[in-house]
Design an enzyme around this catalytic site. Sequence first.
Site, short mmCIF file in Angstrom:
data_model
loop_
_atom_site.label_atom_id
_atom_site.label_comp_id
_atom_site.label_asym_id
_atom_site.label_seq_id
_atom_site.Cartn_x
_atom_site.Cartn_y
_atom_site.Cartn_z
CG HIS A 190 -1.50 -1.17 1.40
ND1 HIS A 190 -2.34 -1.72 -0.35
CD2 HIS A 190 -2.11 -2.26 2.63
CE1 HIS A 190 -3.23 -3.05 0.61
NE2 HIS A 190 -2.60 -2.79 1.44
CG ASP A 202 -5.19 -5.93 0.15
OD1 ASP A 202 -4.64 -7.24 1.03
OD2 ASP A 202 -5.48 -5.22 0.08
ZN LIG Z 1 -3.33 -6.77 2.80
#
Ligand SMILES: [Zn+2]
Length: 458
Positions: A270, A321
Amino acid sequence: VERSFFFEHAFLPGGWRRNVRLESQNGRIVSARPDVRPEPQDRRERIAVPGLPNLHSHAFQRAMAGLAERRGPADDNFWSWREAMYRFVRAMGPDEVQAIAAYAYADMLEAGFTTVGEFHYVHRTPDGGAYADPAELALRHVAAAEETGLGMVMLPVFYAASTFGGAPPTSGQKRFIADLDAFADIVDRAGVAVRDSRLGRGLGIAPHSLRAVPPQLLTPLIQLKPEGPLHIHAAEQVKEVEDCLAWSGLRPVEWLLERVGLDPRWCLVHATHLTEDETRRLAASGAAAGLCPITEGNLGDGTFPAVAYLEAGGRFGVGTDSNIQLDAAGELRQLEYSQRLTLRARNVLAPASGASTGQRLLEAALEGGAQALGLGAAGLRPGAPADFVVLDALHTDLATVGEDNWLDAWIFALGRRGVDKVVVSGEIVVDGGRHRARDAIDARYRAAVAKLSTESVS
Ligand SMILES: [Zn+2]
C-alpha cells in the site's frame, strides 16, 4: 521438460518483436529470440505478453467479495470492513481454506496473473489452537497453487499485537497469532512445501504491520531468513499513520526507513499515505511499493502519489489484496485512473510525450513485481519463469488496432476479456479464457461456502 513456442508477436524486454521463438526447460525460459523461423514442434500463437506477478493476496478474502457492500450502522470504513472479515474468518477449516484459495487462484490465472505472493496470516484453528502441522493452512495455499497451476511465493505473516506498542491481540485476531518460535516452525515447514512444489517459487517473511509487530521483534524476525522477500503492510490508513505518530513520533514509512532501513528485499504494501520526503526516500531505498489499486479503491484507503514516486525512480508492483475483483489489466488501469482523478490530467504515468501509458505500467509492474517476489528475471527473457498470456488476437478491439496500441487496448478497453490463454512454467492452464479445471473448482468452492454460511449462523 522442454517446451517451445512460436509467436507472431511477443512483447519482449524493450518492446514488441515479431516471429519470436521461446524455449523453456523445467518451467524456465532458456531462450526468447525474435526474427526467426518456427520449428515443427513449436506451439504457435499470435500475440504473447508476459504474465503479471500478483505480489499481494489474501486468498480467503475472495469468498467475502460482494458481501461487505452494504452501509454499516456507524462510519463505514476500512475498520468496519475488517470486523466483517474477522467474523468471516472464524469458521474456515483447512478444506474450506484450500477450496477458496483454489477458486481465487483459478480466477487470478484467468485474469492474467501467473505468480501470486500469498500474504498468509491465518495460522491457527478456529479456537486459537495449533494444528498438528503448524503450517497446515500455509500448506493448503501451496497445494491450491499447485493444483491450479499458479506460481507461488509463500509469505508467512507474523502477527502478535493489536496496535502500536504491543497491545494484546483481540479475540478476532486469535487465529493469526504466533510467538517467534512457533513462527519459525511455520516458516520452516512452509519452506519445505514450497521447495517440494512444482510451482513453488520462493518463501519470504511478512511482519504484518507496525501495528501487529512489536518493534523489538522485527530484527529477530528478519534474521529468520538471511535472504528472500520481506513484505509489510504500511501506511494504508490515515488512522494508522496518526497512531504511529502518537506512538513513536514518526510516520510508519519514516519509522521503517530510520529504524530498520529499507532495501530491495523489502516490499511496502500500500504505502498509500506518504509525505513528499517519504516518497523520495522510499524511491531511493530501492524497495518496492506493493500497490493494490482495486482493493484500495474498494476499501476507500486513499491515493498513492504515483507520479512523484515514479519521477523519483521508485519501483512498484501490483497486488490484488482482498481479491474483490481479479483483473491484471484492471489493476494497472485503476492505478492510472486514481492519478487522473486526483491530478485532473490524462496519461500521467507515461514516461514521455508520445509514449504509451499501458506499456509503462506493464513494464514497471513486471520489474517491480519480480523484484518484490524474488523471481529473478522479469518478462520474456532467459532465466524468467516461462509464463505468458496469449491475448485474443481475434477480438475486435485488438484486431482493429496496430501493434503499438495493443497494450493500451488490453489495459484500458478490454481487460480480462482480452485473455485467451495463460501459460505458467510452460504449461497451458487457461484456454479460451477459461481455467482447465474451472467446473470442479467451482463445485468445490460452492460446497465450501455453503458449509461456512450454515456454520456461521448456527
Ligand atoms: Zn493486505
